[in-house]
Design an enzyme around this catalytic site. Structure first.
Site: not given
Length: 261
Positions: A10-12, A45, A187
């Site tokens: 995931d990123i954030d 997302g 996801k």
């Protein structure tokens, strides 16, 4: 393939810390993984145009974006799952009646349903610290494939939308904003499109995440790791829990599961 694994990040709150910066230990860990022959991918997302800088910095060309609705494998789009156009038109009408702004998002851009600079849109999108901001185009969703919308509302206002729009899922990502996704889109579903194509067995699949939109991913992926800063719902379904993103959580987690020394 026998010693090769695929790892989704995931990123954030996972790759990026609370200041939206990439910790040096995380960057080094990603390149160490690739040097060992592992496949590294992103599962977020965010829209593709909201993390092209991260992909470039980490040299990653495989990703699951829009919470699974737009999937790219080694630079090639392999799966898309757009929002139902008729239901989106109805959602637009209802949201306008309720004074809840929308942002429509396709593969290349995003547009807002309201003309003025709305406080909820400004506040929530600015937390992502991206260079792009939606301009006004209330008809942008017509004749285009939309993969996600942002519905701006507070409290538990999305509950009434959940009851009315059964073809959508509503997942809160900010106190002022909710992701609108195709029903059942996640996801986890997008990841499966990649792992099936590459032939990775479940024991060679890993995923790191922290948010509510990571729950299905962390539940499905055999070697799932929740960040120390993760939501309780994410921690509850993950196989492992690492340190917080600002405590070298990615490096620690990769060492914990045996992918790095």
């Amino acid at each position: 393939m026998s010693n090769q694994s695929i790892i989704f990040f995931d990123i954030d709150g996972t790759l990026l810390d609370f200041d939206k910066k990439l910790p040096e230990s995380t960057k080094k860990a990603i390149f160490d993984l690739k040097a060992r022959g592992h496949e590294v991918a992103i599962a977020t997302g965010r829209a593709p145009f909201m993390f092209d800088d991260i992909r470039e910095e980490l040299e990653i060309d495989t990703y699951v974006s829009y919470n699974g609705q737009y999937v790219v494998l080694r630079g090639e789009v392999i799966y898309t799952n757009p929002l139902d156009k008729d239901a989106l038109l109805q959602l637009t009408q209802t949201a306008l009646e309720q004074n809840n702004p929308l942002v429509y998002m396709d593969a290349d851009d995003m547009r807002a349903s309201v003309p003025e600079e709305d406080e909820m849109i400004t506040t929530s999108i600015h937390t992502l610290k991206v260079n792009k901001f939606p301009t006004y185009d209330p008809l942008y969703h017509q004749g285009r494939e939309m993969y996600q919308c942002l519905l701006f509302c507070i409290g538990d206002a999305e509950k009434k939308y959940e009851q009315e729009f059964k073809s959508f899922d509503f997942i809160r990502w900010h106190p002022m904003s909710v992701d609108v996704l195709p029903k059942g889109g996640s996801k986890a579903h997008g990841i499966a499109k990649i792992t099936e194509k590459l032939g990775f067995p479940e024991e060679r699949q890993y995923a790191f995440g922290d948010g509510l939109n990571d729950v299905e991913m962390l539940k499905q992926i055999y070697n799932s790791v929740a960040m120390g800063n993760a939501e309780p719902e994410a921690k509850a379904v993950a196989r492992h829990i690492t340190k917080s993103v600002d405590e070298n959580g990615i490096l620690h987690g990769l060492q914990m599961v045996g992918l790095l020394d």
